[in-house]
Design a protein around this motif. Structure first.
Motif, PDB file in Angstrom:
ATOM      1  N   UNK A   7      11.186  -6.358  18.560  1.00 49.69           N
ATOM      2  CA  UNK A   7      10.734  -5.009  18.226  1.00 49.69           C
ATOM      3  C   UNK A   7       9.225  -4.889  18.396  1.00 49.69           C
ATOM      4  N   UNK A   8       8.486  -5.933  18.006  1.00 51.07           N
ATOM      5  CA  UNK A   8       7.034  -5.895  18.160  1.00 51.07           C
ATOM      6  C   UNK A   8       6.634  -5.770  19.627  1.00 51.07           C
ATOM      7  N   UNK A   9       7.349  -6.480  20.501  1.00 56.88           N
ATOM      8  CA  UNK A   9       7.058  -6.397  21.935  1.00 56.88           C
ATOM      9  C   UNK A   9       7.302  -4.989  22.463  1.00 56.88           C
ATOM     10  N   UNK A  10       8.407  -4.370  22.013  1.00 55.20           N
ATOM     11  CA  UNK A  10       8.734  -3.015  22.459  1.00 55.20           C
ATOM     12  C   UNK A  10       7.722  -2.014  21.916  1.00 55.20           C
ATOM     13  N   UNK A  11       7.302  -2.204  20.681  1.00 58.62           N
ATOM     14  CA  UNK A  11       6.290  -1.310  20.099  1.00 58.62           C
ATOM     15  C   UNK A  11       4.976  -1.410  20.880  1.00 58.62           C
ATOM     16  N   UNK A  12       4.622  -2.618  21.315  1.00 58.76           N
ATOM     17  CA  UNK A  12       3.414  -2.774  22.143  1.00 58.76           C
ATOM     18  C   UNK A  12       3.571  -2.015  23.460  1.00 58.76           C
ATOM     19  N   UNK A  13       4.785  -2.092  24.053  1.00 60.12           N
ATOM     20  CA  UNK A  13       5.036  -1.368  25.319  1.00 60.12           C
ATOM     21  C   UNK A  13       4.902   0.133  25.110  1.00 60.12           C
ATOM     22  N   UNK A  14       5.451   0.631  24.012  1.00 57.01           N
ATOM     23  CA  UNK A  14       5.357   2.065  23.696  1.00 57.01           C
ATOM     24  C   UNK A  14       3.905   2.485  23.538  1.00 57.01           C
ATOM     25  N   UNK A  15       3.115   1.658  22.842  1.00 55.24           N
ATOM     26  CA  UNK A  15       1.717   1.992  22.603  1.00 55.24           C
ATOM     27  C   UNK A  15       0.909   2.065  23.899  1.00 55.24           C
ATOM     28  N   UNK A  16       1.316   1.287  24.902  1.00 52.86           N
ATOM     29  CA  UNK A  16       0.574   1.246  26.167  1.00 52.86           C
ATOM     30  C   UNK A  16       1.097   2.258  27.179  1.00 52.86           C
ATOM     31  N   UNK A  17       2.428   2.375  27.298  1.00 51.43           N
ATOM     32  CA  UNK A  17       3.014   3.127  28.403  1.00 51.43           C
ATOM     33  C   UNK A  17       3.555   4.507  28.019  1.00 51.43           C
ATOM     34  N   UNK A  18       4.008   4.684  26.790  1.00 54.27           N
ATOM     35  CA  UNK A  18       4.599   5.979  26.426  1.00 54.27           C
ATOM     36  C   UNK A  18       3.519   7.057  26.329  1.00 54.27           C
ATOM     37  N   UNK A  19       3.842   8.302  26.714  1.00 54.20           N
ATOM     38  CA  UNK A  19       2.877   9.397  26.554  1.00 54.20           C
ATOM     39  C   UNK A  19       2.447   9.514  25.088  1.00 54.20           C
ATOM     40  N   UNK A  20       1.170   9.763  24.832  1.00 53.94           N
ATOM     41  CA  UNK A  20       0.688   9.802  23.448  1.00 53.94           C
ATOM     42  C   UNK A  20       1.480  10.720  22.536  1.00 53.94           C
ATOM     43  N   UNK A  21       1.925  11.874  23.046  1.00 53.51           N
ATOM     44  CA  UNK A  21       2.624  12.837  22.205  1.00 53.51           C
ATOM     45  C   UNK A  21       3.987  12.329  21.747  1.00 53.51           C
ATOM     46  N   UNK A  22       4.517  11.290  22.405  1.00 50.54           N
ATOM     47  CA  UNK A  22       5.861  10.798  22.071  1.00 50.54           C
ATOM     48  C   UNK A  22       5.835   9.567  21.170  1.00 50.54           C
ATOM     49  N   UNK A  23       4.673   8.952  20.984  1.00 48.62           N
ATOM     50  CA  UNK A  23       4.640   7.651  20.314  1.00 48.62           C
ATOM     51  C   UNK A  23       5.079   7.714  18.858  1.00 48.62           C
ATOM     52  N   UNK A  24       4.664   8.763  18.149  1.00 46.33           N
ATOM     53  CA  UNK A  24       5.053   8.882  16.753  1.00 46.33           C
ATOM     54  C   UNK A  24       6.557   8.994  16.592  1.00 46.33           C
ATOM     55  N   UNK A  25       7.191   9.851  17.414  1.00 46.59           N
ATOM     56  CA  UNK A  25       8.649   9.996  17.340  1.00 46.59           C
ATOM     57  C   UNK A  25       9.348   8.692  17.711  1.00 46.59           C
ATOM     58  N   UNK A  26       8.828   7.992  18.726  1.00 49.49           N
ATOM     59  CA  UNK A  26       9.464   6.748  19.153  1.00 49.49           C
ATOM     60  C   UNK A  26       9.403   5.681  18.058  1.00 49.49           C
ATOM     61  N   UNK A  27       8.289   5.601  17.346  1.00 45.32           N
ATOM     62  CA  UNK A  27       8.188   4.620  16.259  1.00 45.32           C
ATOM     63  C   UNK A  27       9.261   4.873  15.206  1.00 45.32           C
ATOM     64  N   UNK A  28       9.444   6.170  14.860  1.00 42.35           N
ATOM     65  CA  UNK A  28      10.471   6.509  13.877  1.00 42.35           C
ATOM     66  C   UNK A  28      11.870   6.199  14.371  1.00 42.35           C
ATOM     67  N   UNK A  29      12.138   6.509  15.655  1.00 43.96           N
ATOM     68  CA  UNK A  29      13.463   6.250  16.217  1.00 43.96           C
ATOM     69  C   UNK A  29      13.757   4.756  16.307  1.00 43.96           C
ATOM     70  N   UNK A  30      12.749   3.955  16.668  1.00 45.06           N
ATOM     71  CA  UNK A  30      12.960   2.512  16.771  1.00 45.06           C
ATOM     72  C   UNK A  30      13.227   1.888  15.400  1.00 45.06           C
ATOM     73  N   UNK A  31      12.533   2.364  14.383  1.00 45.69           N
ATOM     74  CA  UNK A  31      12.755   1.839  13.031  1.00 45.69           C
ATOM     75  C   UNK A  31      14.146   2.178  12.515  1.00 45.69           C
ATOM     76  N   UNK A  32      14.722   3.282  13.024  1.00 41.18           N
ATOM     77  CA  UNK A  32      16.051   3.715  12.579  1.00 41.18           C
ATOM     78  C   UNK A  32      17.137   3.373  13.585  1.00 41.18           C
TER      79      UNK A  32
END
Length: 233
Positions: A7-32
């Motif tokens: 999960x930490x590796x995927x969160x790092x990928x999201x922080x680098x590659x995902x559009x900024x506006x989507x990162x907050x939603x993605x963090x919540x979805x990954x935790x759930x």
């Protein structure tokens, strides 16, 4: 369970590659996140969650990388392999014209419907007029349409047919392949989008129901407690 650090590796990928506006939603979805069967998530389930969200939001360029990572972790018979497989058919050399051509053969009419099988389901596409003139410089000569849900007109899946004999899924621009390959991509991506939309709608209904019921109930309980404490004293 997913391996430690997945999960930490995927969160790092999201922080680098995902559009900024989507990162907050993605963090919540990954935790759930949960597995496809509702159990504890594996690494593939985290990538599936990221891919579905990015596709639903229209960030297809970034979603392709998440889909590729998801694809490497699932069994060979998983539907996601249909999205990434297939390419345009090889160009065939034009055969030489015969010296004495045979009698003209009546031209076979273009079919108005085609049936394809994606994984374990069968879908019927119907020929319709082109919905656009060109895609990435390639002329569109026809379109093929089907409904994932016959009772829901918003569940359209559409393929573009190009003059060079290739086909392209409406949902993913830049993919040119044969009819079966394009149909597989369109069906899987549209199914992912519908799954995500229905999940979000369901969550929103539950949230509204709790908000509408929880506040009045809290108020009533508070009044009763206050009354009982007053009587006791």
């Amino acid at each position: 369970m997913a391996p430690p650090g997945a999960l930490a590796e995927i969160l790092d990928w999201v922080a680098i590659h995902a559009p900024p506006a989507t990162r907050g939603d993605l963090l919540g979805l990954l935790n759930a996140a949960t597995a496809e069967d509702g159990g504890p998530p594996q690494t593939a389930d985290y990538w599936r969650t990221v891919a579905e969200y990015l596709v639903a939001k229209g960030h297809l360029d970034v979603a392709r990388e998440a889909i590729r990572r998801w694809q490497t972790l699932v069994p060979a018979d998983h539907p996601i392999h249909a999205v990434m497989g297939g390419g345009p058919p090889p160009l065939q050399e034009k055969p030489p014209e015969p010296v004495r051509p045979p009698s003209p053969i009546p031209k076979k009419e273009e079919p108005t419907s085609r049936i394809v099988r994606v994984i374990d389901s069968t879908y019927t596409f119907h020929r319709i007029e082109p919905q656009m003139d060109k895609v990435l410089g390639k002329k569109v000569v026809a379109a093929w349409e089907m409904l994932l849900d016959e009772s829901d007109t918003t569940s359209r899946a559409v393929l573009n047919a190009f003059e060079d004999g290739t086909y392209g899924p409406w949902a993913v621009t830049g993919v040119f392949t044969d009819f079966a390959g394009a149909a597989a991509v369109e069906v899987v991506v549209r199914s992912m989008q519908r799954h995500y939309v229905f999940t979000v709608r369901k969550s929103e209904r539950v949230r509204k129901a709790l908000a509408g019921f929880g506040l009045p109930l809290t108020t009533v309980v508070g009044v009763l407690i206050g009354y009982i404490m007053g009587v006791l004293h």
